[in-house]
Design a protein around this motif. Structure first.
Motif, PDB file in Angstrom:
ATOM      1  N   ILE A  26      39.442 -13.048  35.463  1.00 53.27           N
ATOM      2  CA  ILE A  26      39.374 -13.988  36.589  1.00 53.27           C
ATOM      3  C   ILE A  26      39.223 -13.246  37.915  1.00 53.27           C
ATOM      4  O   ILE A  26      38.526 -13.718  38.817  1.00 53.27           O
ATOM      5  N   THR A  27      39.825 -12.039  38.042  1.00 50.14           N
ATOM      6  CA  THR A  27      39.763 -11.321  39.319  1.00 50.14           C
ATOM      7  C   THR A  27      38.327 -10.884  39.614  1.00 50.14           C
ATOM      8  O   THR A  27      37.794 -11.148  40.702  1.00 50.14           O
ATOM      9  N   GLU A  46      31.328  -6.535  32.085  1.00 54.05           N
ATOM     10  CA  GLU A  46      32.580  -6.761  31.360  1.00 54.05           C
ATOM     11  C   GLU A  46      32.445  -6.081  29.987  1.00 54.05           C
ATOM     12  O   GLU A  46      31.465  -6.318  29.273  1.00 54.05           O
ATOM     13  N   ALA A  47      33.449  -5.280  29.620  1.00 55.06           N
ATOM     14  CA  ALA A  47      33.364  -4.501  28.377  1.00 55.06           C
ATOM     15  C   ALA A  47      33.359  -5.384  27.121  1.00 55.06           C
ATOM     16  O   ALA A  47      32.713  -5.076  26.129  1.00 55.06           O
ATOM     17  N   THR A  54      43.547 -10.275  29.917  1.00 60.13           N
ATOM     18  CA  THR A  54      44.699 -11.129  30.202  1.00 60.13           C
ATOM     19  C   THR A  54      44.285 -12.569  30.525  1.00 60.13           C
ATOM     20  O   THR A  54      45.027 -13.514  30.247  1.00 60.13           O
ATOM     21  N   SER A  55      43.082 -12.737  31.086  1.00 59.32           N
ATOM     22  CA  SER A  55      42.721 -14.036  31.653  1.00 59.32           C
ATOM     23  C   SER A  55      42.500 -15.164  30.644  1.00 59.32           C
ATOM     24  O   SER A  55      42.212 -16.293  31.052  1.00 59.32           O
ATOM     25  N   SER A  59      49.990 -18.193  30.797  1.00 58.88           N
ATOM     26  CA  SER A  59      50.747 -19.428  30.562  1.00 58.88           C
ATOM     27  C   SER A  59      49.947 -20.658  31.001  1.00 58.88           C
ATOM     28  O   SER A  59      50.437 -21.783  30.951  1.00 58.88           O
ATOM     29  N   LEU A  61      49.091 -21.851  33.855  1.00 58.94           N
ATOM     30  CA  LEU A  61      49.577 -22.658  34.978  1.00 58.94           C
ATOM     31  C   LEU A  61      48.913 -22.203  36.274  1.00 58.94           C
ATOM     32  O   LEU A  61      48.783 -21.004  36.524  1.00 58.94           O
ATOM     33  N   VAL A 191      31.755   0.128  31.159  1.00 56.93           N
ATOM     34  CA  VAL A 191      31.609   1.296  32.031  1.00 56.93           C
ATOM     35  C   VAL A 191      32.258   2.475  31.321  1.00 56.93           C
ATOM     36  O   VAL A 191      33.428   2.420  30.942  1.00 56.93           O
ATOM     37  N   PRO A 228      44.726  -4.749  33.375  1.00 56.09           N
ATOM     38  CA  PRO A 228      45.554  -3.712  32.730  1.00 56.09           C
ATOM     39  C   PRO A 228      44.862  -2.354  32.592  1.00 56.09           C
ATOM     40  O   PRO A 228      45.512  -1.351  32.353  1.00 56.09           O
ATOM     41  N   LEU A 375      46.468 -15.521  38.262  1.00 58.95           N
ATOM     42  CA  LEU A 375      45.324 -16.395  37.988  1.00 58.95           C
ATOM     43  C   LEU A 375      45.154 -17.366  39.161  1.00 58.95           C
ATOM     44  O   LEU A 375      44.052 -17.581  39.676  1.00 58.95           O
ATOM     45  N   THR A 376      46.259 -17.947  39.581  1.00 61.35           N
ATOM     46  CA  THR A 376      46.260 -18.969  40.633  1.00 61.35           C
ATOM     47  C   THR A 376      45.615 -18.489  41.926  1.00 61.35           C
ATOM     48  O   THR A 376      44.939 -19.259  42.608  1.00 61.35           O
TER      49      THR A 376
HETATM   50  P1  FAD Z   1      41.918  -9.246  32.952  1.00 60.72           P
HETATM   51  O1  FAD Z   1      41.797 -10.664  32.657  1.00 60.72           O
HETATM   52  O2  FAD Z   1      42.653  -8.423  31.960  1.00 60.72           O
HETATM   53  O3  FAD Z   1      40.440  -8.696  33.128  1.00 60.72           O
HETATM   54  C1  FAD Z   1      40.137  -7.318  33.191  1.00 60.72           C
HETATM   55  C2  FAD Z   1      38.860  -7.115  32.411  1.00 60.72           C
HETATM   56  O4  FAD Z   1      38.375  -5.786  32.625  1.00 60.72           O
HETATM   57  C3  FAD Z   1      39.058  -7.258  30.899  1.00 60.72           C
HETATM   58  O5  FAD Z   1      38.357  -8.401  30.444  1.00 60.72           O
HETATM   59  C4  FAD Z   1      38.525  -5.960  30.325  1.00 60.72           C
HETATM   60  O6  FAD Z   1      37.799  -6.117  29.128  1.00 60.72           O
HETATM   61  C5  FAD Z   1      37.642  -5.445  31.461  1.00 60.72           C
HETATM   62  N1  FAD Z   1      37.447  -4.006  31.377  1.00 60.72           N
HETATM   63  C6  FAD Z   1      38.376  -3.050  31.099  1.00 60.72           C
HETATM   64  N2  FAD Z   1      37.800  -1.835  31.057  1.00 60.72           N
HETATM   65  C7  FAD Z   1      36.478  -2.006  31.311  1.00 60.72           C
HETATM   66  C8  FAD Z   1      35.365  -1.140  31.382  1.00 60.72           C
HETATM   67  N3  FAD Z   1      35.498   0.176  31.156  1.00 60.72           N
HETATM   68  N4  FAD Z   1      34.148  -1.650  31.643  1.00 60.72           N
HETATM   69  C9  FAD Z   1      33.982  -2.982  31.858  1.00 60.72           C
HETATM   70  N5  FAD Z   1      35.019  -3.863  31.791  1.00 60.72           N
HETATM   71  C10 FAD Z   1      36.243  -3.388  31.532  1.00 60.72           C
HETATM   72  N6  FAD Z   1      49.039 -16.224  36.413  1.00 60.72           N
HETATM   73  C11 FAD Z   1      49.081 -17.495  36.882  1.00 60.72           C
HETATM   74  O7  FAD Z   1      48.640 -17.775  37.985  1.00 60.72           O
HETATM   75  N7  FAD Z   1      49.607 -18.505  36.120  1.00 60.72           N
HETATM   76  C12 FAD Z   1      50.157 -18.299  34.905  1.00 60.72           C
HETATM   77  O8  FAD Z   1      50.609 -19.235  34.242  1.00 60.72           O
HETATM   78  C13 FAD Z   1      50.179 -16.972  34.420  1.00 60.72           C
HETATM   79  N8  FAD Z   1      50.749 -16.701  33.221  1.00 60.72           N
HETATM   80  C14 FAD Z   1      50.725 -15.439  32.732  1.00 60.72           C
HETATM   81  C15 FAD Z   1      51.319 -15.195  31.495  1.00 60.72           C
HETATM   82  C16 FAD Z   1      51.246 -13.926  30.938  1.00 60.72           C
HETATM   83  C17 FAD Z   1      51.887 -13.666  29.612  1.00 60.72           C
HETATM   84  C18 FAD Z   1      50.571 -12.892  31.626  1.00 60.72           C
HETATM   85  C19 FAD Z   1      50.449 -11.544  31.008  1.00 60.72           C
HETATM   86  C20 FAD Z   1      50.012 -13.121  32.875  1.00 60.72           C
HETATM   87  C21 FAD Z   1      50.083 -14.394  33.437  1.00 60.72           C
HETATM   88  N9  FAD Z   1      49.532 -14.681  34.694  1.00 60.72           N
HETATM   89  C22 FAD Z   1      49.562 -15.945  35.197  1.00 60.72           C
HETATM   90  C23 FAD Z   1      48.834 -13.648  35.452  1.00 60.72           C
HETATM   91  C24 FAD Z   1      47.317 -13.717  35.236  1.00 60.72           C
HETATM   92  O9  FAD Z   1      47.012 -14.114  33.930  1.00 60.72           O
HETATM   93  C25 FAD Z   1      46.687 -12.356  35.525  1.00 60.72           C
HETATM   94  O10 FAD Z   1      47.089 -11.934  36.797  1.00 60.72           O
HETATM   95  C26 FAD Z   1      45.165 -12.411  35.486  1.00 60.72           C
HETATM   96  O11 FAD Z   1      44.684 -13.046  34.328  1.00 60.72           O
HETATM   97  C27 FAD Z   1      44.617 -10.993  35.561  1.00 60.72           C
HETATM   98  O12 FAD Z   1      43.216 -11.086  35.569  1.00 60.72           O
HETATM   99  P2  FAD Z   1      42.332  -9.790  35.733  1.00 60.72           P
HETATM  100  O13 FAD Z   1      40.933 -10.235  35.854  1.00 60.72           O
HETATM  101  O14 FAD Z   1      42.876  -8.961  36.835  1.00 60.72           O
HETATM  102  O15 FAD Z   1      42.576  -8.972  34.385  1.00 60.72           O
END
Ligand code: FAD
Length: 525
Positions: A26-27, A46-47, A54-55, A59, A61, A191, A228, A375-376
């Motif tokens: 989502i970020t 996206e890999a 995580t996205s 939960s 919400l 990447v 992560p 996410l929010t």
């Molecule tokens: P990710 O979704 O992990 O995306 C990172 C992406 O980078 C991955 O898809 C990965 O494949 C990609 N990547 C990694 N390495 C490479 C590479 N070398 N080349 C290309 N791509 C790569 N937030 C809320 O607002 N409400 C909630 O209810 C909520 N519940 C949660 C419950 C749990 C159990 C957890 C763990 C988190 C929760 N959060 C919630 C937080 C929220 O889900 C996260 O902050 C958010 O999803 C993080 O998104 P992201 O895009 O930063 O990371």
């Protein structure tokens, strides 16, 4: 909204981009959308599949986070509540209001009067776009709306309002919106290294995970939005980079709603360790998921799995609230775990108290990293990153900042109303299926009807105990950038968690449709 297609490696290699976003959670999705809306030449890779980190395992919400009030994180709560209101407007079929009950028991860690005060503040911070003001409930009223809840020690409670979303579909929706305004987006492009020119990073080496081909993508600036995996990518720029993240694992279990007997979403404290925990209905009353845990994680970020201990912890906590349910591990039909990419803090801060705010950091060779957040708050995080990108590139973009607050997400344009029902009924689809389609596809539902009209066999259900139909598979392939059966079963239609067999009964059929789609259309994957 026109079809979005996965950009080929060749197309990614062509031209020079202003911005390359690494990570399609989502970020990263939010950043690509915001940057493209401001007129930048942007690519996102996206890999795995979009949202596969995580996205798609949160939960679900879209919320201010009532518990953060207790930690006095007022800025985070008020920003999240404002974003909740924006998302309810941008994608009402993906983000919807949810009612949450808060039962009060004698001896609670936080007394009822303090929770009520907190709820008043929560309403105030939400401002004029609040979903609805909270309501206080006496013991009897609470039992009426939640008849099977434990009576012993119950003193009353409250009902407040937040929002729930399908996190995986929201992520894909934002990716599609980015593609619609010109971003080149590709899943299954990893990447593998960064390209340097003297003291600057000027691009990335990538591998197409579907074809095995290697390539290079040039870009004036790179944003690391890998959740992560943040520190792994940072070390490609600076092998000595100190960790920015403190990862914690969070898990959920899902059971049939009839087994627990809850009628509402409920926020309560686990009697085991007094941590706040949710019991949340899903799928129109079929399922309930329970979460979450919070366990420090020091391993590699790849696929965290739930432990037996977590299952027992979650079920015992739920059993304390619904003692007659006597849930056991055999009641679990699905579970999911993910890593929270939290910003590390000096000293020994307990995981539950680590900040949920985001941080933007510039690396020694110019790469920007965004980590943390929720996410929010993805849209606000994206705005902040793209502000920084504009500054670093010294560019003034024709379009204004803030466009991302107004542009609707796919499935909202044209409105979502009763008028969408009649054409589905005319085709012969049952009311149950029509409502399910509208709930998931909003104003894009007519595109599914069109597929059914062209190929009536696509009206058939793909799983005996789920309303999903064949047209959704084709829609996922044609418009939602799905490349594999798993993309469809886990993140576009979610049969893996919405059926007791994790979608097994649909797998063969979906496999067949995916293969014949790619061979018949010669679509590059
Ligand atoms: P990710 O979704 O992990 O995306 C990172 C992406 O980078 C991955 O898809 C990965 O494949 C990609 N990547 C990694 N390495 C490479 C590479 N070398 N080349 C290309 N791509 C790569 N937030 C809320 O607002 N409400 C909630 O209810 C909520 N519940 C949660 C419950 C749990 C159990 C957890 C763990 C988190 C929760 N959060 C919630 C937080 C929220 O889900 C996260 O902050 C958010 O999803 C993080 O998104 P992201 O895009 O930063 O990371």
């Amino acid at each position: 909204m026109p079809p979005s297609v996965r950009t080929s490696l060749q197309a990614l290699e062509e031209g020079r981009h202003d911005l390359l976003v690494i990570g399609g959670g989502i970020t990263g999705a939010g950043i690509a959308r915001d940057a493209a809306l401001r007129g930048m030449a942007v690519a996102l890779v996206e890999a795995g599949d979009f949202g596969s980190g995580t996205s798609s395992r949160s939960s679900r919400l879209i919320h201010g986070g009532l518990r953060y009030l207790e930690q006095r994180r007022f800025h985070l709560v008020s920003e999240s509540l404002r974003e909740r209101n924006v998302l309810l407007r941008l994608a009402p079929h993906l983000v919807r209001p949810i009612e949450i009950l808060l039962p009060f028991y004698r001896g609670d860690r936080v007394p009822g009067w303090k929770v009520r005060l907190g709820l008043t503040l929560y309403d105030m911070l939400a401002g004029t776009g609040n979903v609805r003001r909270h309501q206080n409930l006496g013991k009897r009223a609470l039992k009426e709306v939640e008849p099977l809840i434990r009576e012993r020690g119950l003193t009353g409670g409250a009902r407040y309002f937040d929002a729930q979303c399908d996190d995986a579909r929201l992520t894909v929706g934002v990716i599609r919106a980015a593609a619609y305004v010109g971003a080149k987006v590709a899943n299954y492009i990893r990447v593998t290294d960064l390209i340097r020119d003297g003291s600057r990073i000027i691009g990335a080496r990538v591998r197409d995970e579907l074809t095995g081909q290697d390539g290079e993508i040039g870009s004036r600036l790179i944003v690391n939005a890998t959740g992560p995996w943040t520190d792994t990518i940072r070390r490609m720029e600076d092998p000595h980079a100190q960790p920015m993240l403190h990862l914690t694992k969070g898990s959920h279990v899902q059971i049939p709603q009839s087994r627990i007997g809850n009628k509402n979403a409920i926020l309560f404290n686990s009697p085991i360790d007094r941590r706040p925990m949710f019991i949340i209905p899903w799928g129109g009353g079929d399922w309930t998921y329970i979460g979450t845990t919070e366990i420090p994680w020091t391993g590699a970020p790849e696929k965290p799995e739930i432990s037996e201990g977590e299952k027992v912890y979650l079920l015992r906590s739920a059993n304390s609230l619904f003692p007659d349910a006597r849930l056991g591990v055999e009641d679990i039909t699905a579970h999911w775990s993910a890593l929270r990419p939290l910003i590390a803090a000096p000293g020994s801060v307990p995981p539950g108290r680590l900040s949920r705010e985001h941080r933007i950091q510039k690396g020694p060779r110019g790469m920007l990293t965004i980590a943390g957040g929720k996410l929010t708050t993805f849209r606000r995080m994206a705005e902040a990153v793209v502000d920084q990108v504009s500054k670093d590139l010294g560019m003034k973009f024709a379009k204004l900042v803030g466009e991302s607050r107004a542009e609707l997400l796919p499935g909202t344009e044209g409105g979502i109303g009763l008028a969408l029902r009649a054409p589905g009924a005319k085709l012969g689809l049952s009311g149950y299926i029509v409502d399910y389609l509208i709930r998931h596809y909003g104003a894009e539902t007519p595109a599914l009807y069109e597929l059914c009209r062209e190929r009536p066999e696509l009206m058939e259900k793909i799983h005996p105990s789920h309303p999903a139909i064949g047209a959704q598979v084709i829609f996922a392939l044609e418009r939602e950038l799905a490349c594999t059966t798993a993309d469809i079963l886990e993140r576009r239609i979610r049969l893996n968690t919405e059926t007791a067999d994790q979608g097994a009964a649909a797998r063969g059929k979906v496999d067949e449709m995916v293969s014949s789609y790619f061979s018949a259309n010669e679509v590059p994957r």
